[in-house]
Scaffold this active site. Structure first.
Site, PDB file in Angstrom:
ATOM      1  N   CYS A 293       0.827  -1.209   0.000  1.00 44.79           N
ATOM      2  CA  CYS A 293       0.000   0.000   0.000  1.00 44.79           C
ATOM      3  C   CYS A 293       0.862   1.259   0.000  1.00 44.79           C
ATOM      4  O   CYS A 293       0.432   2.311  -0.476  1.00 44.79           O
ATOM      5  CB  CYS A 293      -0.971   0.021   1.176  1.00 44.79           C
ATOM      6  SG  CYS A 293      -0.169  -0.007   2.784  1.00 44.79           S
TER       7      CYS A 293
ATOM      8  N   HIS B  83      -1.322   1.406   7.588  1.00 47.55           N
ATOM      9  CA  HIS B  83      -1.895   1.331   6.248  1.00 47.55           C
ATOM     10  C   HIS B  83      -1.913   2.707   5.605  1.00 47.55           C
ATOM     11  O   HIS B  83      -2.234   3.704   6.252  1.00 47.55           O
ATOM     12  CB  HIS B  83      -3.320   0.772   6.346  1.00 47.55           C
ATOM     13  CG  HIS B  83      -3.957   0.551   5.019  1.00 47.55           C
ATOM     14  ND1 HIS B  83      -3.385  -0.224   4.030  1.00 47.55           N
ATOM     15  CD2 HIS B  83      -5.113   1.015   4.501  1.00 47.55           C
ATOM     16  CE1 HIS B  83      -4.173  -0.224   2.971  1.00 47.55           C
ATOM     17  NE2 HIS B  83      -5.223   0.514   3.218  1.00 47.55           N
TER      18      HIS B  83
END
Lengths: 549, 111
Positions: free
Chosen positions: A189, A480
């Site tokens: 990510c 994240h």
């Protein structure tokens, strides 16, 4: 050599100042010049007799602001300036002795005259040590600036027809081009988030979509070797093809691993590090850097700017100036805490918990004069010894796309630990970088001056619009990254393969890590190019478009 | 025994304004003059400036000034309004440090 700063329109002189100038011209200023002294910190004062205390000729006071009449040199305090002007007709303009600033007695206010400022600064320059004084006298910068503007236009003007022709019939026509989810290939990510931002950096995007990168004749590819630039080109084509199914940037990942072998793993990496290393890869793979200063690879043309660093000796005022290029600016969070450690750290604000960090606060912190520690004494050329000094950063030249990186990961090498700073930071969607430019910062060192003596670097605009925000949630080890894109007045959340339209408030409330701003004109032009039909009013704004047709 | 005899022709009473300069300077003035002559006043001003910037006092004053807006405001207005607030909000440690410096200066120049 000394030019006017065109961005500042000089305030109209009051009637009294105008009259004074008509009658006396510069003679009063010139006579005053001899008496001006400037301290190493930049403060200019009028000092005629070193030992005598200036006193008001009416009340003998010496504690209020004192003003020196430009015509008869008599000194009055702030309570008696009007009296002086009444006694002597026409003696309306005075100088604040301590600050060397003009004052109009009848308007009871500060007034500005660039001619006066020029004279004050000239004296200051004459007094300063000869070699190097923090003033940029180069007029030779103009040519490089023009070249930059031209290359910016080049990247931009390559027409949009080519973009339109790439539209696939499968395109969901209500969403802008270039919106496509990216599959997570195993903690990637960090890569996806940065790629989403790069996809929509106006000049960067245009470069890859308008065929300036000639993929076919790439020498590396034809000999079956990897070329990062080609892979990026392929990546752009795929994302802008109109196909909305999530894309897996595997080839690009592999290519990047080859370049940054030390970061090649399936572990989570830092998005900012990835960003820097991708730009570095583009630079190395691209146009060979010419020895004449500026590089013309797309990474530099889009992202590079120049920083100015001034180190000033606190004893004599000698300033050493250096210029360094940058691809992004890393900012420390402003916490509103006073740095003074000797004092009992008494804050003026009742409780520090209520202080909200802002981007402008961080930029202020970045350009604030910083006293260098006693272990970092600077060797002053003029004093010929190590002295205490003050350092100040400012931006000499802005890039087309400005990437601001918020330092949220704190590393303690001694304690061998790192932690993440979760503090919320407010950021604007429109950003004016003017106060952080070298011309503004350097001017502010010398009091309230209208006259800038820096080379004009303000042909380019200082206004920026945000187009991407990379956010981080979670801890240092398990976190994240998500990117928010601002396209055609709508915000989209890009969470790996999942793209959703979101409200502005969501973006404002997010924990930003990297902010991407484009020069206003480029941003608006780029948005015109994203041909798409308006969203139907009954369309659900939260309808995910990933994986569906 | 040399008592002064009052003269019949007294000299005219001196004009109060003009005579101010001939009066003994106050202690405050003497200290001030000494500090200026030695350059100590300038140094103290620089120190004070530094401390007030460090602790955020200057920024606080700046934002107070900005609240008054940009139009129809003169320097005199601002000075008038800000001065009492400014004086009141100087942090105690800063005051203490400066007083200490003045004390040591006086001790060093005591004759």
């Amino acid at each position: 050599m000394m030019s006017r700063n065109s961005m500042y329109t000089n305030p109209k002189p009051c009637k009294h100042l105008a009259d004074y100038k008509l009658r006396h011209g510069l003679s009063g200023y010139n006579l005053l010049q001899e008496q001006i002294r400037t301290t190493p910190s930049g403060k200019s004062s009028v000092k005629n007799h070193q030992t005598e205390i200036p006193r008001c000729c009416f009340c003998n006071g010496y504690q209020k602001r004192l003003y020196l009449c430009l015509i008869c040199s008599s000194i009055s305090c702030s309570s008696h300036t009007l009296l002086h002007s009444q006694c002597e007709n026409g003696h309306d303009i005075a100088v604040d002795i301590e600050r060397s600033e003009l004052y109009c007695v009848l308007c009871c206010d500060q007034v500005y005259d660039p001619d006066f400022d020029k004279i004050v600064m000239l004296k200051h320059l004459m007094d300063l040590p000869r070699s190097g004084n923090g003033v940029d006298v180069s007029a030779g910068r103009r040519s490089s600036k023009r070249r930059r503007l031209c290359s910016a236009l080049e990247l931009d003007l390559k027409k949009t027809k080519q973009l339109v022709s790439m539209r696939d019939l499968r395109a969901k026509s209500c969403y802008p081009l270039g919106l496509r989810g990216l599959n997570n290939l195993g903690s990637t990510c960090f890569m996806n988030s940065v790629l989403q931002a790069l996809l929509h950096a106006p000049p960067f995007r245009n470069y890859f979509l308008t065929g300036q990168r000639n993929h076919e004749v790439c020498r590396k590819r034809s000999s079956d070797r990897l070329c990062l630039l080609c892979d990026i080109y392929v990546f752009f084509s795929a994302v802008f093809s109109g196909d909305r199914t999530p894309y897996s940037p595997a080839q690009l990942l592999y290519s990047w691993w080859q370049h940054s072998a030390n970061l090649a793993s399936y572990e989570q990496q830092d998005a900012h590090e990835f960003f820097i290393s991708v730009l570095d890869g583009i630079h190395e793979n691209g146009v060979k850097a010419r020895n004449t200063g500026e590089c013309h690879c797309v990474a530099h043309r889009v992202f590079s700017g120049q920083l100015r660093s001034d180190v000033t000796c606190m004893s004599c005022g000698y300033t050493s100036t250096t210029y360094d290029p940058f691809m992004d600016i890393s900012l420390n969070l402003d916490t509103g805490n006073c740095p003074s450690t000797d004092l009992a750290n008494k804050s003026l604000k009742p409780s520090d918990n209520t202080y909200v960090s802002t981007l402008l606060g961080c930029l202020d912190l970045f350009t604030k004069p910083e006293k260098l520690g006693s272990d970092q004494k600077f060797f002053c050329e003029n004093c010929q010894e190590r002295q205490d000094s003050v350092k100040q950063m400012s931006i000499k030249r802005l890039p087309l796309v400005l990437c601001l990186h918020i330092k949220r990961f704190e590393h303690f090498p001694v304690r061998r630990m790192s932690r993440k700073i979760d503090r919320y930071m407010q950021f604007p969607f429109c950003l004016d970088m003017n106060p952080y430019l070298s011309s503004s910062v350097v001017r502010n060192r010398f009091g309230n001056r209208m006259f800038a003596f820096e080379g004009d670097e303000l042909d380019t605009s200082t206004e920026f619009e945000i187009f991407a925000v990379v956010t981080h949630s979670g801890t240092l080890d398990s976190g994240h990254y998500v990117t928010y894109l601002h396209l055609k007045d709508q915000w989209y959340k890009c969470d790996d393969a999942w793209i959703t339209a979101v409200e502005e408030e969501v973006v404002r409330a997010s924990q930003c890590y990297m902010l991407f701003y484009a020069q206003k004109m480029l941003y608006y032009k780029a948005n015109e190019d994203l041909v798409c039909q308006p969203v139907s009013p009954r369309a659900d704004p939260f309808l995910p478009i990933a994986g569906c047709c | 025994m040399s008592a002064k005899r009052s003269s019949i022709n007294r000299p005219p009473t001196p004009d109060v304004d003009r005579d101010r300069e001939n009066q003994e300077p106050t202690l405050q003035e003497i200290i001030n003059i000494k500090m200026i002559e030695s350059g100590e006043k300038e140094r103290l001003k620089e120190l004070l400036r530094e401390r007030l910037i460090e602790c955020g006092w200057r920024d606080e004053m700046k934002s107070l000034c900005r609240k008054k807006g940009r139009n129809n405001v003169t320097v005199d207005d601002l000075v008038h309004v800000i001065t009492p607030k400014g004086r009141a909000s100087v942090p105690d440690p800063v005051k203490a440090e400066l007083l200490q410096r003045i004390r040591s200066f006086l001790a060093s120049t005591a004759t």
